[in-house]
Design a protein around this motif. Structure first.
Motif, short mmCIF file in Angstrom:
data_model
loop_
_atom_site.label_atom_id
_atom_site.label_comp_id
_atom_site.label_asym_id
_atom_site.label_seq_id
_atom_site.Cartn_x
_atom_site.Cartn_y
_atom_site.Cartn_z
N MET A 1 0.84 -1.18 0.00
CA MET A 1 0.00 0.00 0.00
C MET A 1 0.89 1.24 0.00
N SER A 2 0.57 2.20 -0.86
CA SER A 2 1.35 3.43 -0.91
C SER A 2 1.06 4.28 0.31
N GLU A 3 1.93 5.27 0.56
CA GLU A 3 1.74 6.16 1.72
C GLU A 3 0.45 6.96 1.58
N ASP A 4 0.13 7.39 0.33
CA ASP A 4 -1.11 8.15 0.10
C ASP A 4 -2.33 7.29 0.40
N GLN A 5 -2.30 6.03 -0.05
CA GLN A 5 -3.42 5.12 0.22
C GLN A 5 -3.58 4.89 1.73
N LYS A 6 -2.45 4.74 2.39
CA LYS A 6 -2.50 4.50 3.84
C LYS A 6 -3.07 5.70 4.57
N ARG A 7 -2.62 6.90 4.18
CA ARG A 7 -3.14 8.11 4.82
C ARG A 7 -4.63 8.26 4.58
N ASN A 8 -5.06 7.96 3.35
CA ASN A 8 -6.47 8.05 3.02
C ASN A 8 -7.29 7.06 3.84
#
Length: 522
Positions: A1-8
């Motif tokens: 999972m990308s950092e953006d996906q995780k933050r979302n």
């Protein structure tokens, strides 16, 4: 999972938590959210598997009309397959996405948007679908902490329905990507919530949540030199995070075993196993007091990890002197401090080729009486203690005390010495909590695996050295972290002081002149 996906993902989960925040405490709304996450996981797993069965028929599971003869036949056929493969069954109308859709007001087949009764029945039906099957025990009362009629959710059924519908709607928008096996979106969601709510709930939550970085250290210690494990065991498994962390360090773990006293946390542990893709046949989690009523006495385990409650009370009943776990030591751990009782229990279950790592308070290293007697027996008679590792203070939720890790092996590669590591100063302070970073973990684990001697960090103590210290394992006795202060030149300082005093006397004379000119007395 990308950092953006995780933050979302984290942001959406936080929005869901805020829907319930203010209505109940963190412990309670955690149970609701995690319960619904688990229901969503079961639904999506069910739908993916059923669709794979129906692929040749060119229909989807959701398209089946359960009220027709053909639909019922399809459901019965799929039910048999899924009970064997997944261990449970859900009908098309019971899928999470369908209930969430109805909850937001979309009327289908004459149903109203009031979903509380339907939802409660579905959660019960999941458990009932396992009756008489191998998975029955693993699904028994899994949703018992989710009381959808609780007034904490709302004073009226309508108010409770509105809250639950909102939570389901938020969750339905999160894509758990179960088809992509390399991603663990759902596991990340679970651990994020557990971590956030453990942090907010304080000591009570800290009893069952071990920070991920500590879990990582324990897992790396017990998996050193191994790619596969026949079994891993945690006698105080909490929500099961330690067991799952061990699995991330090796290619395969054949079986997971655990025991947990708290009923709610026991439910979370079983959910956590299933959420992380552990098949119901591969885990055996029991609910009981581990010391008083052990549930796996006939088994030994290749890896054992634990973070037992610090200095907990237990009965220390003299009858335990006939118990094989404790009898050979000649003494029981004090009733007011069960730390060594957990150690003895774990050593009993440790396989000959196994390793165990347990987090304990520093008192176990130096307290006298029965604890000193047990320490001596483990070192002098058994020679099972392999390493003593000091951790920084304030890394556990709910307590700021410094802790240590004891590593035990029955067949030690280095039987002539015990490794001491003082990692108490290796941390980063984040707000009010101390955190172990990757560099800290790597340094600790590398030192353990290589049995390196590093000045002011680690020391290899001979068994004789420990005996000479009367089996006191207090880390500063073995790892000298004393920093010598810079030598002070007293004569130079005295000279500087005299010079300053002389300069001050001159200034006083100058000021006195100015005051006289002004007609003032200095």
């Amino acid at each position: 999972m990308s950092e953006d996906q995780k933050r979302n993902l984290e942001q959406q989960l936080w929005n869901i938590a805020n829907t319930l925040r203010g209505k109940m405490n963190a412990d309670e709304f955690r149970d609701y959210i995690l319960g619904f996450i688990f229901y969503k996981y079961l639904s999506e797993k069910m739908e993916i598997y059923a669709d794979s069965i129906l692929k040749e028929d060119k229909i989807t599971f959701k398209s089946i009309n359960e009220n027709t003869t053909e639909g019922k036949e399809y459901c019965e056929a799929i039910r048999d397959h899924t009970l064997e493969k997944l261990g449970y069954f859900l009908k098309p109308s019971e899928l999470f996405s369908e209930v969430a859709k109805r909850g937001m007001g979309e009327k289908e087949q004459g149903r109203s948007s009031f979903i509380l009764e339907d939802l409660q029945k579905i959660l019960t039906n999941i458990q009932l679908s396992t009756m008489g099957t191998e998975s029955e025990e693993d699904f028994d009362n899994l949703f018992e902490d989710m009381d959808l009629n609780s007034t904490k959710l709302g004073k009226t059924p309508e108010a409770r329905n509105e809250i639950i519908a909102k939570v389901l709607s938020h969750l339905d928008k999160i894509d758990f990507r179960l088809e992509q096996t390399e991603l663990d979106v759902l596991g990340d969601a679970y651990e994020y919530l557990i971590g956030q709510f453990a942090s907010g709930a304080g000591k009570k939550a800290g009893e069952f949540y071990t920070p991920q970085e500590v879990s990582m250290v324990l897992a790396k210690l017990v998996t050193t030199g191994k790619n596969k494990l026949k079994s891993v065991y945690d006698p105080t498994c909490g929500s099961g995070s330690l067991l799952l962390r061990v699995a991330k360090e090796v290619k395969e773990v054949s079986n997971f075993y655990g025991q947990e006293m708290n009923r709610t946390t026991y439910n979370l542990a079983r959910m956590n196993m299933i959420l992380h893709g552990v098949h119901y046949r591969k885990f055996d989690i029991k609910q009981e007091d581990t010391l008083e009523h052990p549930q796996h006495l006939d088994k030994q385990f290749e890896a054992i990890v634990a973070n037992p409650p610090f200095s907990a009370q237990w009965t220390a009943n003299p009858i335990f002197m006939t118990d094989d776990r404790f009898s050979q030591y000649g003494k029981l751990a004090p009733a007011s401090k069960a730390d060594f009782a957990f150690v003895q229990h774990m050593v009993y279950h440790l396989a000959e080729n196994g390793a165990m790592a347990v987090v304990l308070p520093h008192g176990v290293l130096f307290r006298g009486g029965a604890e000193q007697h047990i320490r001596r027996y483990l070192i002098e008679n058994k020679n099972f203690l392999d390493a003593v590792i000091g951790l920084p203070p304030n890394i556990f939720y709910g307590t700021s005390i410094p802790t240590c890790i004891l590593v035990f092996k029955k067949c030690r590669e280095n039987p002539d010495d015990i490794l001491f590591i003082d990692a108490s100063n290796d941390f980063e302070k984040v707000k009010t909590q101390n955190i172990l970073r990757e560099s800290h973990i790597n340094k600790l684990v590398d030192t353990f695996r290589n049995r390196s001697v590093i000045e002011k960090y680690s020391h290899l103590a001979s068994i004789k050295e420990i005996a000479d210290n009367d089996y006191n394992l207090n880390i500063p006795r073995y790892v000298d972290t004393y920093e010598e202060e810079e030598e002070i030149d007293i004569y130079a300082i005295m000279k500087d002081i005299k010079a300053l005093e002389a300069k001050r006397a001159e200034l006083d004379k100058e000021i006195d002149v100015y005051f006289k000119e002004l007609g003032l007395v200095f």
